[in-house]
Scaffold this motif. Structure first.
Motif, PDB file in Angstrom:
ATOM      1  N   LYS A 181       0.809  -1.224   0.000  1.00  0.00           N
ATOM      2  CA  LYS A 181       0.000   0.000   0.000  1.00  0.00           C
ATOM      3  C   LYS A 181       0.843   1.276   0.000  1.00  0.00           C
ATOM      4  N   ALA A 182       2.157   1.121   0.071  1.00  0.00           N
ATOM      5  CA  ALA A 182       3.035   2.291  -0.021  1.00  0.00           C
ATOM      6  C   ALA A 182       3.771   2.293  -1.355  1.00  0.00           C
ATOM      7  N   SER A 203      -3.998  -2.061  -6.175  1.00  0.00           N
ATOM      8  CA  SER A 203      -4.008  -0.748  -5.512  1.00  0.00           C
ATOM      9  C   SER A 203      -3.100   0.201  -6.283  1.00  0.00           C
ATOM     10  N   GLY A 206      -0.156   4.607  -3.803  1.00  0.00           N
ATOM     11  CA  GLY A 206       0.510   4.655  -2.507  1.00  0.00           C
ATOM     12  C   GLY A 206       1.902   5.226  -2.686  1.00  0.00           C
ATOM     13  N   ILE A 214      -1.585   6.313   1.241  1.00  0.00           N
ATOM     14  CA  ILE A 214      -1.860   4.881   1.203  1.00  0.00           C
ATOM     15  C   ILE A 214      -2.568   4.580  -0.120  1.00  0.00           C
ATOM     16  N   GLY A 215      -2.145   3.518  -0.792  1.00  0.00           N
ATOM     17  CA  GLY A 215      -2.723   3.162  -2.085  1.00  0.00           C
ATOM     18  C   GLY A 215      -4.216   2.856  -1.983  1.00  0.00           C
ATOM     19  N   LYS A 216      -4.922   3.169  -3.089  1.00  0.00           N
ATOM     20  CA  LYS A 216      -6.373   2.918  -3.141  1.00  0.00           C
ATOM     21  C   LYS A 216      -6.660   1.763  -4.102  1.00  0.00           C
ATOM     22  N   LYS A 253       0.481   8.968  -7.188  1.00  0.00           N
ATOM     23  CA  LYS A 253      -0.357   9.216  -6.002  1.00  0.00           C
ATOM     24  C   LYS A 253      -0.994  10.609  -6.057  1.00  0.00           C
TER      25      LYS A 253
END
Lengths: 556, 118
Positions: A181-182, A203, A206, A214-216, A253
């Motif tokens: 997620k990063a 995701s 991130g 934080i990744g979506k 991001k």
């Protein structure tokens, strides 16, 4: 492990020859530094504070004994006898000479390694769970996916000049050990609840650095066959829409944040629908060929628990503790995946000497199918160890200063090189890590504190992942001196979270006191069995802030 | 017209990285009175006035163009026991070596004992 075919071999050799020529032209004045810089960066060569630095790709953190021995040789022959393992599962040499780099690249090519795409605005080295293929909580080995992406993205003509660098991580397990997620794109292999087919949760957006996010999730269940076309769609949207006027706002991001995840998803799906999927997606036969390189090794049939191991543990508490902390349950009965700590108290996190590399290579050859993994937490893993062999390994690691039983504990600190090496850094990181390690060196104290991740960066670029540390430390410059900002509550796992700042920056010498006060709040407030991060989430930041303020006020 | 870059406060020394080795080098006056490079920070030529600083800047430009060094810039220093010491901690580390490894860098005599002048 994946092995180079004829194409891979030729591609890497040609690249080495190109760079040899580029260096020669730089030295004879045919090209200027401004012209040369992007060329050297595309081969992993940076100019740091004291010397050049060479960053070597270790795709998805998987190394063979032969490769690790070659790295040891390079470290000894062309550097200062050591190397630094990074949070992106790469290895960096801190002191190579530019004149020697073509030779080093040749030596790397001899063992199917290179430095391509370890720098520049391209898709960087793909990272993955370091327990790929062996963890009990794994749904599917993420390495064939990572290897497929590596092949697809290497010198991809459309994505070689992106708005900014681009990082992809893959995990195949429930528990995220790859910090997906990063990353610009994070892929998680998961089963569809209805069809039970393995697919990807995708995701996007991130990342850490000066704008941590934080990744979506943009797709919950992407069919495996559609992977490359879907990645291509994401990259096209980013390549077209990502900002090129401001490098600080150029990562995907920022695009996802500015247009919103719904709109980003819509654009990606639109592009995905427009693409000719079959012409982009990998041939299933090629996918199967790649997966074949990562098939389960031939395990011995063993009882679930080794009697030899149990006996040696009973006779040796220090060994028992090391087993408890540094090994994880394995898919194969009678086996263990062992993490070798590169965080002995007082040493630079992630550094390994050439002798230590050789020892680990030997141990891997003798006990772990000649395979080693590099972790994003800057440690090494022997993934296929028979439980009965652990005692012998422990003894040999102990002789080399590599038997610290601290994985996941307070002294297992992630730290970037900081201002001791890095030209971008604004403060030092390594001495802060060392001071904290010394403060908490006692094994019993570490055990009492339990799982606690401290992550330190020497600048806003966040190579030390401080934003996602349970305790994060960011080194900055304040009025001409080094100042350290402390964050709390970050999490690098499937519960990914960005930490919050506790208060004003501290001088270097006050950081260990501040950490100690934070830890003491936890020890006094924790419920039965509650970990540090669980405690922070339950009681909130206020008690920790109050304890932190005592240090901040005392030194103000 | 673009404004001229602001010069660091004086006194200052000129440092750079050697193109081939990456090692940190410092401008010095050689035996013939010409500007040259040394690997020893203690020998660095200290510019105390504008003409001296301009001379170092011109030398930096020529050496960058001649592909002998990279990343050349002036650093303001204080004189401590007769030797120039950078005022900023970043440049102090650059002239010493990694603070966690006293066995490496200038602090360990790296490149100094091997030959003081380039």
């Amino acid at each position: 492990m994946y092995r180079y075919d004829e194409f891979d071999e030729r591609f890497v050799r040609e690249r080495v020859a190109q760079f040899r020529d580029q260096v020669a032209r730089r030295l004879d004045g045919s090209i200027t530094e401004d012209e040369f810089k992007p060329l050297r960066l595309k081969n992993g060569v940076y100019l740091q504070l004291h010397a050049y630095m060479l960053r070597i790709a270790i795709p998805y953190g998987t190394l063979s004994s032969k490769q690790l021995r070659q790295l040891a040789l390079i470290g000894e022959r062309y550097d200062r006898g050591y190397g630094h393992f990074t949070t992106r599962q790469n290895l960096q040499f801190n002191w190579p000479k530019l004149r020697d780099v073509p030779e080093i690249l040749d030596l790397l090519a001899d063992v199917e390694m290179h430095c391509i795409q370890t720098s520049g605005n391209c898709i960087r080295n793909v990272t993955a769970d370091h327990f790929a293929g062996v963890a009990q909580d794994e749904i599917e080995d993420p390495r064939p996916t990572a290897e497929l992406i590596r092949q697809w993205s290497s010198l991809h003509p459309e994505f070689d000049y992106l708005p900014r660098k681009f990082k992809i991580a893959v995990t195949g397990a429930e528990h995220d050990r790859a910090v997906i997620k990063a990353h610009d794109i994070g892929l998680r292999l998961r089963r569809h609840p209805d069809t039970h087919e393995v697919s990807y949760e995708v995701s996007v957006g991130g990342g850490l650095g000066r704008t941590p996010m934080i990744g979506k999730v943009v797709r919950d269940y992407l069919p495996k066959n559609d992977l490359l076309a879907f990645l291509e769609a994401i990259m096209r949207v980013y390549n077209l829409e990502g900002r090129r006027d401001n490098k600080y706002k150029a990562r995907v991001k920022i695009l996802v944040h500015e247009i919103g995840v719904e709109e980003f998803r819509r654009r990606v799906e639109e592009e995905f629908a427009r693409l000719d999927g079959p012409s982009v997606n990998a041939d299933p036969a090629e996918v199967a060929r790649i997966a074949d390189y990562f098939k389960t090794p031939d395990y011995e049939v063993l009882p679930a628990t080794s009697r030899v191991l149990e006996a040696t543990k009973a006779a040796n508490p220090a060994f028992a503790r090391w087993i408890e902390v540094n090994t994880i349950p394995h898919k194969a009965p009678g086996y263990a995946a062992l993490t070798i700590s590169l965080k002995p108290v007082g040493e630079a996190p992630g550094d390994a000497t050439s002798d230590q590399m050789r020892l680990v290579a030997d141990l891997a050859e003798q006990y772990s199918q000649a395979e080693i993994r590099v972790t994003h937490a800057q440690n090494l893993v022997l993934p296929y160890v028979r439980q009965r062999d652990l005692f012998a390994i422990w003894q040999r690691l102990g002789e080399a200063g590599l038997a610290s039983a601290n994985i996941g504990l307070i002294t297992d600190i992630i730290s970037c090189p900081g201002l001791d090496y890095c030209a971008l850094a604004t403060a030092r990181s390594i001495p802060i890590a060392q001071a904290i390690q010394h403060r908490f060196a006692d094994d019993n104290r570490q055990k009492a504190i339990g799982e606690l991740n401290i992550k330190i960066s020497g600048c806003i670029n966040a190579c030390g992942h401080h934003h996602v540390g349970h305790i994060g430390i960011l080194g900055l410059e304040k009025r001409g001196i080094e100042s350290y900002q402390i964050t709390l509550g970050g999490d690098a796992t499937e519960n990914a979270a960005i930490g919050e700042i506790l208060g004003p920056g501290l001088a270097a010498e006050d950081v260990p006191d501040a950490i100690e006060r934070i830890v003491n709040v936890y020890l006094s407030e924790r419920a039965e069995g509650e970990s540090f991060i669980e405690n922070v989430r339950r009681i909130g930041l206020a008690p920790f802030k109050a304890a932190f303020q005592e240090v901040a006020h005392a030194v103000a | 017209m673009a404004a001229a870059p602001k010069r660091v406060p004086l006194p200052a020394i000129l440092l750079a990285n050697d193109l081939l080795d990456g090692d940190v080098v410092f401008a010095v006056t050689d035996a013939n009175g010409q500007l040259a490079w040394t690997r020893d920070p203690a020998l660095a030529l200290v510019a105390s006035d504008d003409p001296a600083a301009e001379s170092l800047e011109a030398f930096a430009a020529a050496e960058l163009a001649g592909n002998r060094v990279v990343d050349a810039y002036l650093v303001d220093v204080a004189m401590e026991t007769g030797q120039p010491v950078p005022r900023h901690f970043r440049e102090r580390f650059k002239t010493l070596g990694p603070s966690n490894r006293p066995d490496l860098g200038k602090q360990a005599g790296d490149g100094i004992s091997a030959g003081q002048r380039v």
